[in-house]
Each structure stands twice: as structure tokens, then as C-alpha cells.
Design an enzyme around this catalytic site. Structure first.
Site, short mmCIF file in Angstrom:
data_model
loop_
_atom_site.label_atom_id
_atom_site.label_comp_id
_atom_site.label_asym_id
_atom_site.label_seq_id
_atom_site.Cartn_x
_atom_site.Cartn_y
_atom_site.Cartn_z
N ASP A 386 0.81 -1.22 0.00
CA ASP A 386 0.00 0.00 0.00
C ASP A 386 0.84 1.26 0.00
OD1 ASP A 386 -2.74 0.43 -0.27
OD2 ASP A 386 -2.95 1.12 1.79
N ASP A 767 -11.23 -5.52 11.66
CA ASP A 767 -11.39 -6.93 11.97
C ASP A 767 -12.64 -7.21 12.80
OD1 ASP A 767 -10.41 -5.54 14.08
OD2 ASP A 767 -8.58 -6.71 14.35
#
Length: 1067
Positions: A386, A767
Site C-alpha cells: 500500500d 477486523d
């Protein structure tokens, strides 16, 4: 040996008996002259067929000598081909059919196939078969033992004194089948020329065949016990009916906590609830009037602590453990001579900053993935960069070159772990472990290769610091797209996986794909969740594996069979369809011995997660998790259809009354199902669930609806409707063009990505939110804890870095609590179970505990300074309540540690850091979350530093200033000053004030002991004197100084003016 006419012995230890041939010594001499009639596999004589009066011939092409039993074994459990000419064995008369047999013309011998008798071949004795021969048994010392073909049962009625317990033999009676213990007067070996180890202990081939025979007899026993009486001589006829019974069993099972451990634990929880009720009844009914605000504040804090304890405690009501069976997985999906049927897996590795996440750590993670114990064509590794760093790309190319040597070395010697940095860090004692010299030479050569690989990686890192003015360029001269990190096009590079990349052993390497998504100014890229969603779309076009594993760049595969462990749950034919993901616990390397800041987090992973596994499954923790791709796409969990029940139990279905009642029941059921569908649809609007479930119905959904949900990539839409792993890998150019389309930063606009599909946006901790949405759709998850940890990573051991890590986690929980996805009010009337909801509520509400925790830690100091106390004067009843409360708290913790397998050191470190993080990181996270949600002030995402200095634990003693250190330091100083003030006042006032002082000292010492690791981190490294000794030395020195001032014997006490008689009359 004269066996008295008997042809068999059963020899072995007390637990394992092996059928042996007594006449081997006599057959050996005769068989030497006829080598063509000896089986070349087991070494026994080949049977003579009575019908043809000829020796048995297994292969009609080369007539390779193989006995009938070895022939049957090779056809049913082996390769089904001749060992010499590799020709497939044809079926002989009386042999059971196997898959692949040719159709035979004429009448088939079904009767002989399923009812062949052993008595037909009784003239030849076989070492695996207990046959019957006539003989006399008068000269034998018999202990009554019976053995049968339907089921083996051995009964000893008396123990012979003369024979040692580890040397005995059992003989089959020729007529009755009874097994007798034979104790000769003079012992001697059965065959002096043969090693006794060959009779069942030294030869692997012999042992395997005996185990195979036992399994077959066990299967016959199961078939015969079903109701059809079978004769003892029908063994060969039933050997293919229960074929591969072990491969059809479940691949895993639950292991509940023993009742001797879990029942006392539950009783203590109920008693603690009762004690809490009595305690609060006492606290509320007995206020402290002279310190009303102190009393009221303490009661409110205690009520909140009790509420948070309930949220944390009850999800641990049904803890379980799990056990996997990897051998059954191989029997079911990896058949010999056929390609593997294991499901493909796409592995996602995410990285963003090569400075904080060194390329060498990422390279080790990638190497452990490429060398995993899984079929090569089933593994695809995707690395998400990224940060679009040229350094990461160059490091991956170097990793690919080293993997050509590393992967065959790992698979040849089956080493663990398969990350070279941590493998070579292990110390091996070559003499003690008796390592083979060839392995020692290859290991040393491989270590030299790895050192050279590290030198090349370090050279790439050193060159990356000197960025040219025009930016980086590729070898062909094209500019590197990632020169501008915030404005660049997407990049996809398939490094390994094509035919031209092979390892040194000539085998293919798994796919290794470098991916960097497009970034443009003005777009919200959603940090890690957005990068994982880009990988999910890219992998669907290139490989489209049905399962996805995501790991952080610093979490390498420590157990090479970790993927197989996960497949035992996800590919289970009975329960696998309802499992959305398999979560592995996080384990860490490079942490100090005492785990000062509770980096291992053992209490959460070994206690809390086991409790959640018994409800609906553990929460997703961000790494080390294997997903079902179908669940990531936002589909609902499959619902099991129940079989129709009878209308009544008294009359048959043919009666009129039952028919009428049946119609009424059907109408009522239809109405109920319609009402349930309406409710589910209404609920699905709240949960944003997809209305269609299953691929059969998904094909009928209009394409516009799919485009609104998944985007306008035709290649990706086609992959969602394909079967598992059916993506096209041949037209590479077209696939890469499609990948560039799904990697564009505007692809997710006006779609459900991040809302209902993929990793969910809206929080730093994607998450928790992603796992919560899956559980709302009715899925369940699984917690897998293999004996060897599946994954290991690195954790920050510096105090400041650790506090920033906890700050990020707590900030994500606050964002979820203040969003529409808060589990307090989201997702009702769906598939989320109540206790599972409690755990999610606890996971998002725990940062709010920082406010009452800070107040409660400061109350003892205020009590010291004000001279008042928040607890009323104690009596017998209140003393019993306080003692019972502390005893119940200790008992709950001890029982949790007992069934969870957690040590007291780990538990105490967890309690300490709960206070440290609660008064620092959780408070700042609460403030930042409120500013972000209510005020629109965005926070900067801080990446945790991965790896450490070359000096071991050098960062542990490094001091880094941050504002997170202010609140705990303030509380520590307040309590220390309060203790000094309280002791000085008690010394001044006398013995009467020491009684109320004890309660205040208890609370202050409780705060100081919990903040002790924080104080050690602030003070840095103490080479000789421990920090706790320094603190208590200063404290005791101050107390004794005050005492010295009070009772100094060298100072003259002055009680008032001295009066003398002046002699004057005042009157």
C-alpha cells in the site's frame, strides 16, 4: 519348533499381538529352491488355487510373484499396479471390485465376490490369516483365550508364573479357534536366523500391513453387527463393503472442558453474582455522610466495573477445545495416484511502510508461505504494497531467487519453521539429536546462502535511501509508478507461478503476485481494509480460490501444516459449510522473558477465545485467519432443512383424520414460513444482507443488481458465479487488464464494497466489524489451536509503541460504538446469538471503562489528603462481605487459569497492563473517537514498528516521550504522595488513626503495584537495582524520616512554659 501340528503363533507385547507363522523356519528351506513362488513384497509363500491347482498369478503381463493378500491390499489400499511392469491389476475371481475395474462379459461371480471363504485356501498358511488345522492340545499349558474374525477379544484367566510378561506366545486351537498360551520348558528363538524385530516392530512394511488387516477385521465386525449374521469364513467377501471408512469420518471434533474443571467454575460465577448483589445492597444502604461525594463516586465506579465484568464473564460460559485429524483429510482428498482434491487458498500479505516494516521480515513471511506443506498448484500468495515502494518490489524479486533453493530444502528435510530467519536462530545439538551428516552439510550450505541473501536485501535497503531526483525507474527504463505515494496508478506483477520459474529441484513454485492499488488525491482509500478488498477482487480474477488467508507482513507461518488444519474445519462435509472463517491464536517472538507489557495476551487468546468458540465462534483479530470467500461476499449462511415430521403418533398416515390434520399443519407451516420470510427480509434491510443465498439462485439475479453490489467488472462478476478455483489463468494479458480495472480507486463508488462486501469500512479496527457482520448473517467461526503454533509474529516491546498499538485498537472500538454497526442496537432478529452479542458489546464498550478506572485509582489519594474514607466504618457483616468478594474474585481467576492453561505470571501481567492501558491509551482513544465522530477531526493512522534492533531487547529500555505517559504518571505520583501524607498524619495523630489508614493503604498499594511495569518503562534500564526496590526504598525512607521526626530522642520536648514561684502575694 514342534508346534504340535498347529500352524500359528500370536506373539507380541501385552497390548499388541501379531499373528505369526510357526512354520516359517521349515518353509524357508523349501522356498529357497522355488524363488518364483515367494511373494516379493512380504516374503511369504504364494497360495495354490484349488480350482486350477496352480500357483496364484497376480499380474498377467510379467507374472511378478505376489501373494493373494498383497494383491488384494494393493488393489484396495495401494497403487493398484504391478510393482515391476506398472500394469494395472485386473480383477481375479473372488476378489472384490474396486473403482476402475473393467466391465466383464458373461455371468459375474457376485457370490464369490462377496462370500469367498478362507476355508477354500486352508491348505496354505498365511501370516495375516488365522486358519484352522487339526491337532492335539494335550501338551499345552492353556489359559482360556478366544479370538474370532468378527471381533477380536482376548481374555486371560490366569497369569503364568514361569514366563516373563514381555515374552509370551499365543497359539490358535485347530478346531475351536481358542487361543492358548504356550510356555515351553526351554525357551529359544522361533527362527534363529531371522531378526525378531521383523515380526512386527522393526519393519515398517510389516507393521503397516498388520494395521491394515486389523482395520479390515474391525470393518467386518461393524458390518456383521448390523444384523446379518456372517460366517467366520466370509472375510474376503466383506473387505470392500466398508471401504475407506476412516476417510468418511469427521475431520475434527469438539473437546469440552472436563466437568471437574468447568462445573466448579460456573458455581463460583453464580456465587460471585450473589455476593455482588449483597455487596451493592450494603454499599447503597450504608452511605458515608461525612464523605458523601467520595462514597457516591466509588459506588458508581464499582457498579460499572461489575457491569463490565458480566459482559466479559458470561461469554466464557461454554469453553471448548478442538482437535483435528490431518490423516483423515489426506485420506479423503489426497488419494494416491490421483491429483489432490484439496481446495485452493489465496494468501494475502499486507504491508505499507518498508521503513517500519523492514523488507527482510516481509521476505521471511513470503518464504514461509511458498514453502508451506500444501499442493503447489493450490497456493497463491498476494503481497499488497500500500506504500507502492520500489524497495518492497525489489526485495520480493530477491526473495523469489532465494526461494528456488529454500523451498526444496524445506520440503526435502521437513524442517520447522520455514522462515529462515527464525529457523537458523534455533540451536541444534548435532550429537545429541543424531542429525544425519548429509543434512548437516546441506543446512550449513543453506545458511551461507541465506546470509548472502540478507546481504543483498541490506544492499537494496541502503540504495533506497538515495532517491534520485527524477525518481526510480524500472530496468527497461520506464518510470516507477509509485514515485508519488499519494498519486500513482495500480500495479500488478506475477513474479512466480508461471512455467518459466522453477526451483532447483525442477518443481513449480506457488504463485507470488505483487499488487499495489491505485491512489489519487481526493479519495478515501480506507487504509488496510481498502487494500484487502483490492486484493480480494484481484485474486478473484487471477486464481479465485474458495478460501482466503490474510496475515500481516510480520506474521510468518510457524507450522507448515497450518493450512491443512484450517481445511479440517472448512472442508468438513458435515459442518464445514456453516463456517465462515477459522481464526488462529497470535503468538509472538522476540518478547522479553517476563513479558513486561503483556504482549502475548495469553488471557485473551487462551481463555476468552475458547469461551467464544463454544457459542458461535471467536471474533476476527485481523491476522492469521482463513476466510470462506463466499462469506466475504456478504452472503447469508446456509440454512439446514429439517425432514418433515409425522402428523400424529397414534394413527397411520392413510387415515382421513390424519390427512385432514396434515393439510391443516401444512397450511399453518406455510403461514409461519411466510411470516418468517417477511421478518427476515425486514431484518435483512437492517443488516443489509443479500436476499439470495446460493449460486443456483444467484445466477437468476439480474446483472444490474450484481453490478450495484460488486461493481462493473465483468471478469469479477463472472468469478463470483464460477465454481471454486475456476478462474482463467491462461489469458494473462486480459486478466491483468481486468485487475487494473478492479484496482482503480473509483471502482467501489456506488457499490456495496466496505458496507456489505469484503472487509467493512468505518473503523480503524476493521477486523471486529468484519467478523461481527458475518456472525449477523448466521455464520459461525472456529478457533483452531494446534499444538505447534500456526503463526508467529513480532510485537512492540517498547512502552510507547505498545501504548500506541493499544490506542489504535481502542480507537476502532470507539468508532464502532458511535456508528450504526454498534452491537448494542444493530443486527437483531438475525443469526447473532445473545452471548455472542455480549462479547461484541464488551469489545466495543471497554474503552469507556477508562473514565471510572482513572477516578477509582485517584480516590485513595484523595482519601489520604482529605482525611476521609469512601467506605463506612466496618463491622462483622461488612468484613465478611469484603472477604467473600475478594475470595470469589481469586477463585474465579484460579479456575479460569486451570481450564485455560494460563500461568499466574501471564494472568498478573494481563491485570497490570489492563490498568496501564485503561488509564492512558483507552482515555485518549475515547477523546479522539468523540472528536472524530462528533467534531469531524480526523486522526492519523500510525503503523506499529515491526522488528527490532540488532541488540536483543534494546528497545525495551528505550524511552520515547508521548502524551500517553501523563495520566498514569500523575496517578502514580498522587498515590505516592497520598501514602506519605496519610502515614505522616497517622504518626502525628497517634495510634487511634492507624485503623482507618489500613483500608486507604490497601487501595493505594493496589494502584502502585498495577502501575509498576509502567514505572519500569519510564525509568529505563537499571543495571543493578530493580525499579521496584528503588520505589519502595524512597517510600520507606520518607516514612522512617517522619517517624524519626516524631520520636527523636535527642531533641528536648517542650510541653509549655516553665512556672516558678516568684514569692509575691498577688492578693
Amino acid at each position: 519348533m514342534d508346534a504340535g501340528g498347529l500352524g500359528f503363533l500370536v506373539a507380541g507385547s501385552r497390548r499388541e499381538f501379531v499373528v505369526l507363522n510357526v512354520d516359517d523356519f521349515s518353509k524357508q528351506g523349501s522356498s529357497q529352491g522355488c524363488p518364483d513362488y515367494i511373494c516379493q513384497i512380504c516374503g511369504d509363500d504364494i497360495d495354490i488355487l484349488q480350482e486350477e491347482n496352480e500357483y496364484f498369478v497376480a499380474c498377467n503381463e510379467c507374472a511378478f510373484p505376489v501373494c493373494r493378500t498383497c494383491y488384494e491390499y494393493e488393489r484396495q489400499e495401494g497403487t493398484q499396479v504391478c510393482p515391476r511392469c506398472k500394469t494395472r491389476y485386473k480383477r481375479h475371481k473372488g476378489s472384490p471390485r474396486v473403482h476402475g475395474d473393467e466391465e466383464e462379459e458373461g455371468s459375474d461371480d457376485i457370490e464369490s465376490e462377496f462370500a469367498s471363504s478362507i476355508a477354500e485356501r486352508s491348505s496354505t498358511v498365511h501370516p495375516y490369516r488365522v486358519s484352522v488345522a487339526e491337532s492335539s492340545i494335550n501338551s499345552w499349558d492353556i489359559d482360556s483365550v478366544s479370538i474370532t474374525n468378527s471381533g477380536t477379544s482376548v481374555h486371560f484367566y490366569e497369569e503364568h508364573v514361569g514366563t516373563p510378561t514381555n515374552h509370551h506366545a499365543l497359539v490358535a486351537h485347530p478346531n475351536t479357534g481358542e487361543i492358548m498360551r504356550y510356555n515351553p520348558l526351554q525357551t529359544r528363538p522361533i527362527n534363529p536366523k531371522r531378526d525378531l524385530a521383523l515380526y512386527g516392530y522393526g519393519s515398517v512394511a510389516w507393521k503397516n500391513r498388520v494395521e491394515w488387516k486389523r482395520k479390515q477385521q474391525h470393518k467386518i465386525q461393524k458390518v456383521s453387527s448390523d444384523g446379518e449374521g456372517s460366517d467366520l469364513n466370509d472375510f474376503d467377501g466383506h473387505c470392500d463393503i466398508p471401504k475407506c471408512a476412516e476417510s468418511k469420518q469427521q475431520l475434527s471434533r469438539k473437546l469440552p472442558i472436563p466437568s471437574s474443571k468447568i462445573n466448579p467454575y460456573r458455581i463460583v460465577i453464580i456465587l460471585r453474582l450473589a455476593i455482588l448483589a449483597l455487596f451493592f445492597h450494603y454499599r447503597i444502604r450504608n452511605p458515608v455522610h461525612d464523605a458523601y461525594w467520595l462514597w457516591l463516586t466509588s459506588v458508581i465506579c464499582e457498579i460499572w466495573f461489575a457491569f463490565s465484568w458480566i459482559l466479559d464473564q458470561f461469554p466464557k460460559w461454554y469453553p471448548i477445545k478442538r482437535e483435528t485429524y490431518l490423516d483423515r483429510l489426506s485420506l479423503r482428498y489426497e488419494k494416491e495416484g490421483k491429483p489432490s482434491e484439496l481446495a485452493p487458498i489465496d494468501i494475502f500479505v499486507s504491508t505499507v511502510d518498508p521503513v517500519k516494516e523492514p523488507p527482510l521480515i516481509t521476505a521471511n513471511t513470503v518464504l514461509s508461505i511458498l514453502a508451506v506443506d500444501y499442493p503447489v498448484d493450490k497456493v497463491c500468495c498476494y503481497v499488497s504494497d500500500d506504500g507502492a515502494a520500489m524497495l518492497t518490489f525489489e526485495a520480493l524479486t530477491e526473495t523469489c531467487l532465494f526461494a528456488r533453493k529454500w523451498v526444496p530444502f524445506c520440503k526435502k528435510h521437513k524442517i520447522e519453521p520455514r522462515a529462515p530467519e527464525w529457523y537458523f536462530a534455533q540451536k541444534i545439538d548435532y550429537l545429541r539429536e543424531k542429525v544425519h551428516p548429509e543434512f548437516v552439510r546441506e543446512r550449513r550450505a543453506m545458511k551461507r546462502e541465506y546470509e548472502e541473501f540478507k546481504v543483498r536485501i541490506n544492499a537494496v535497503v541502503a540504495n533506497s535511501h538515495k532517491v534520485p531526483e527524477g525518481g526510480w525507474v524500472l530496468p527497461e527504463g520506464a518510470p516507477w509508478h509509485g514515485n508519488n505515494v499519494r498519486d500513482h496508478a495500480g500495479m500488478v506483477q506475477v513474479i512466480t507461478g508461471h512455467d518459466c520459474v522453477m526451483d532447483d529441484a525442477g518443481n513449480k513454485l506457488p504463485w507470488l503476485v505483487y499488487v499495489s492499488r491505485e491512489k489519487r488525491p481526493g479519495y478515501d482509500h480506507h487504509k488496510k481494509a481498502g487494500a484487502l478488498n483490492a486484493l480480494l477482487r484481484t485474486s478473484a480474477i487471477l486464481s479465485n480460490a474458495p478460501f482466503v488467508l490474510n496475515v500481516d507482513c510480520d506474521h510468518y507461518i510457524n507450522n507448515s501444516k497450518a493450512l491443512r488444519e484450517a481445511m479440517c474445519f472448512l472442508m468438513d462435509p458435515v459442518l464445514g459449510e456453516k463456517n465462515c472463517y477459522v481464526q488462529f491464536p497470535q503468538r509472538f517472538d522476540g518478547i522479553d522473558q517476563h513479558d513486561r507489557y503483556s504482549n502475548h495476551n495469553v488471557v485473551f487468546f487462551d481463555i476468552n477465545m475458547k469461551g467464544l468458540d463454544g457459542i458461535q465462534g471467536p471474533i476476527y483479530v485481523g491476522t492469521g485467519c482463513v476466510f470462506r470467500r463466499h462469506a466475504l461476499y456478504g452472503y447469508d449462511a446456509p440454512t439446514a432443512t429439517k425432514p418433515p415430521s409425522k402428523t400424529c403418533n397414534c394413527w397411520p398416515m392413510t387415515c382421513c383424520l390424519c390427512c385432514r390434520s396434515k393439510r391443516k399443519c401444512l397450511k399453518a407451516k406455510k403461514k409461519q414460513e411466510n411470516q418468517k420470510k417477511v421478518k427476515c427480509r425486514d431484518a435483512s434491510k437492517k443488516v443489509h444482507a443479500l436476499e439470495v443465498t446460493g449460486k443456483e439462485n444467484a445466477i437468476l439475479v439480474p446483472q444490474e443488481k450484481f453490478e450495484k453490489r460488486f461493481g462493473q467488472s465483468q471478469a469479477f462478476l463472472a468469478s463470483t458465479l464460477q465454481e471454486s478455483g475456476e478462474a482463467c489463468r491462461f489469458d494473462m494479458l486480459k486478466s491483468l487488464d481486468d485487475c487494473m480495472h478492479v484496482l482503480s480507486c473509483g471502482y467501489e463508488n456506488k457499490t456495496q464494497w466496505g458496507k456489505e462486501v469484503g472487509w467493512i469500512y468505518g473503523s480503524v479496527t476493521e477486523d471486529i466489524l468484519t467478523g461481527f457482520k458475518m456472525h449477523c448473517h448466521g455464520w459461525r467461526s472456529v478457533y483452531c489451536m494446534p499444538r505447534r503454533p500456526a503463526f508467529k509474529g513480532s510485537a512492540p516491546i517498547n512502552l510507547t509503541d505498545r501504548l500506541h498499538q493499544v490506542l489504535r485498537w481502542a480507537l476502532g472500538s470507539v468508532e464502532i460504538f458511535l456508528s450504526k454497526h454498534c452491537p448494542v442496537w444493530y443486527g437483531y432478529q438475525c443469526g447473532l446469538k445473545p452471548l455472542e452479542r455480549l462479547s461484541y458489546i464488551n469489545s466495543v464498550i471497554y474503552p469507556w471503562t477508562s473514565i471510572p478506572l482513572i477516578i477509582y485509582c485517584a480516590l485513595p489519594a484523595f482519601c489520604f489528603l482529605s482525611g476521609k474514607f469512601m467506605v463506612p466504618e466496618m463491622n462483622i457483616y461488612s468484613s465478611i462481605l469484603f472477604i467473600a468478594l475478594f475470595v470469589s474474585i481469586a477463585a474465579t481467576s484460579i479456575l479460569e487459569m486451570q481450564w485455560g492453561g494460563v500461568g499466574i505470571d501471564d494472568w498478573w501481567r494481563n491485570e497490570q497492563f489492563w490498568v496501564i492501558g485503561g488509564v492512558s491509551s483507552h482515555l485518549f482513544a475515547l477523546c479522539q473517537g468523540l472528536l472524530k465522530v462528533l467534531g469531524g477531526v480526523s486522526t492519523k493512522f500510525r503503523v506499529t514498528l515491526k522488528g527490532g534492533d540488532t541488540n536483543e531487547f534494546s528497545e525495551l529500555y528505550e524511552f520515547k516521550w508521548t502524551w500517553l505517559l501523563v495520566p498514569p504518571m500523575t496517578l502514580l505520583l498522587l498515590n505516592v504522595v497520598g501514602v506519605l501524607a496519610g502515614v505522616s498524619k497517622a504518626i502525628t495523630d497517634g495510634y487511634e488513626s492507624w485503623g482507618p489508614l489500613l483500608g486507604k493503604l490497601f487501595f493505594s498499594c493496589w494502584v502502585i503495584l498495577h502501575l509498576h511495569p509502567f514505572l519500569k518503562g519510564v525509568m529505563g534500564k537499571q543495571d543493578r537495582v530493580p525499579t521496584i526496590i528503588v520505589v519502595f526504598s524512597v517510600l520507606l525512607a520518607a516514612i522512617f524520616s517522619l517517624l524519626w521526626v516524631r520520636v527523636n530522642p535527642f531533641t528536648i520536648k517542650f510541653d509549655g512554659p516553665v512556672l516558678e514561684v516568684c514569692g509575691l502575694e498577688c492578693e
